[in-house]
Design an enzyme around this catalytic site. Structure first.
Site, short mmCIF file in Angstrom:
data_model
loop_
_atom_site.label_atom_id
_atom_site.label_comp_id
_atom_site.label_asym_id
_atom_site.label_seq_id
_atom_site.Cartn_x
_atom_site.Cartn_y
_atom_site.Cartn_z
N GLN A 55 -9.37 -6.93 -10.76
CA GLN A 55 -10.01 -5.73 -10.18
C GLN A 55 -9.55 -4.47 -10.92
O GLN A 55 -10.36 -3.61 -11.29
CB GLN A 55 -9.65 -5.65 -8.70
CG GLN A 55 -10.02 -4.33 -8.05
CD GLN A 55 -9.76 -4.33 -6.55
OE1 GLN A 55 -10.55 -4.86 -5.80
NE2 GLN A 55 -8.66 -3.75 -6.11
N ARG A 69 -4.11 -9.95 4.24
CA ARG A 69 -4.47 -11.24 4.83
C ARG A 69 -3.25 -12.00 5.36
O ARG A 69 -3.40 -12.92 6.17
CB ARG A 69 -5.21 -12.11 3.81
CG ARG A 69 -6.59 -11.60 3.47
CD ARG A 69 -7.34 -12.61 2.60
NE ARG A 69 -8.73 -12.24 2.43
CZ ARG A 69 -9.18 -11.41 1.49
NH1 ARG A 69 -8.35 -10.87 0.63
NH2 ARG A 69 -10.46 -11.12 1.41
N HIS A 101 0.84 -1.21 0.00
CA HIS A 101 0.00 0.00 0.00
C HIS A 101 0.87 1.26 0.00
O HIS A 101 0.59 2.23 -0.69
CB HIS A 101 -0.88 0.05 1.26
CG HIS A 101 -1.92 -1.02 1.33
ND1 HIS A 101 -1.91 -2.00 2.28
CD2 HIS A 101 -3.02 -1.25 0.57
CE1 HIS A 101 -2.96 -2.79 2.13
NE2 HIS A 101 -3.65 -2.36 1.09
O1 PAF Z 1 -8.29 -3.82 -3.29
C1 PAF Z 1 -8.93 -3.50 -2.28
O2 PAF Z 1 -8.38 -3.38 -1.18
C2 PAF Z 1 -10.43 -3.27 -2.38
O3 PAF Z 1 -11.01 -4.16 -3.26
C3 PAF Z 1 -10.79 -1.82 -2.72
C4 PAF Z 1 -10.30 -1.43 -4.12
C5 PAF Z 1 -10.22 -0.88 -1.69
C6 PAF Z 1 -12.33 -1.64 -2.71
O4 PAF Z 1 -12.86 -1.95 -1.46
#
Ligand code: PAF
Length: 283
Positions: free
Chosen positions: A156, A190, A37
């Protein structure tokens, strides 16, 4: 560092920043922040004057209630970690479920031109409607110039690009490479839930992906897939959910290789009750 819990306030703050001609990046997260992140946040800070980090465990994208319940929630640690990156250029938006869903915690239905039916979509019912709903909400609330997503969730990322294109949302989506622990294990919130023996076993996932990439140079997608399935069948701790070699654009499983197309291998594995995903570019 300013921390907001209400959409009206973060919206107003961003409006003020934009009125001062400052650019704004958004890094949506579900918290339990890690180096992966932070890499997104650092990239966003390099490319924008201010960065909003949203921290919200989105209930509508979980098809497994137990996974939702056990998902780590570590807001204080997350804020402390973000402060190590910047104290004055990051804004945190950490809403409650009520602020986002206003008493109606359901997803909108989306048509992502079939991308949503592949891989994760097959194994996690309603997952991408949930992701689409929350990400679209965040885009509407924050109205950033750019938004950053990791390639670990490659499907995603592809779907969010489709969301932006189909709904004409005026912002740029930026994908960032997967961050790995020194063992090769893809970083994930996780991972902190992995018991020691599973943590030790989990790097087998990336090791197998790298070997699959090597084999894909000379073997068919089917042969490589069978080989991976066999490797996991022999493994004592890790359970393979799927291994798929897919076209990077359509995410459809490849049947016949073409040297004009780009492919990626995608994998989902259970380590005990923890579901881990990873992927690798093949060519
Ligand atoms: O990748 C993630 O952590 C989630 O899917 C996101 C993009 C924050 C949406 O809740």
């Amino acid at each position: 560092m300013k921390i907001f819990s209400q959409k009206m306030q973060i919206s107003a703050e961003v409006d003020e920043l934009k009125a001062k001609q400052l650019s704004v990046g958004l890094v949506p997260t579900m918290g339990a922040l890690h180096e992966g992140h932070l890499a997104l946040v650092k990239k966003a800070l390099n490319e924008n004057d201010r960065v909003v980090v949203s921290i919200f465990v989105n209930p509508t994208q979980f098809d497994n209630k137990d996974d939702l319940k056990k998902y780590p929630r570590t807001l204080d640690d997350d804020v402390a970690l973000l402060k190590t990156v910047s104290k004055d250029k990051i804004l945190v938006y950490a809403p409650a479920v009520e602020d986002i869903y206003e008493g109606n915690t359901v997803s909108q239905s989306f048509d992502f031109d079939g991308l949503e039916f592949e891989m994760e979509g097959r194994f996690r019912n309603g997952h991408f409607d949930g992701v689409g709903t929350i990400v679209k909400r965040f885009f509407e609330i924050v109205k950033p110039h750019r938004a950053y997503f990791g390639e670990k969730d490659f499907q995603q990322l592809t779907i969010i690009k489709k969301l932006v294109e189909k709904h004409n949302i005026p912002l740029k989506i930026i994908g960032c490479p997967i961050h790995r622990e020194t063992s090769g294990l893809a970083m994930s919130s996780r991972n902190i839930r992995l018991k020691p023996e599973y943590k030790k076993a989990a790097p087998f996932i990336y090791k197998t992906l790298k070997a699959a990439k090597e084999k894909f140079g000379t073997k068919s997608a089917i042969k490589v897939s069978r080989w991976v399935e066999n490797e996991f069948a022999k493994h004592e701790l890790l359970k393979l959910e799927y291994f798929i070699i897919a076209d990077t654009k359509t995410l459809k499983t490849v049947t016949r290789k073409s040297n004009k197309k780009a492919y990626r291998a995608f994998i989902a594995v259970y380590a005990d009750d923890i579901r881990l995903i990873d992927n690798i570019a093949l060519n």
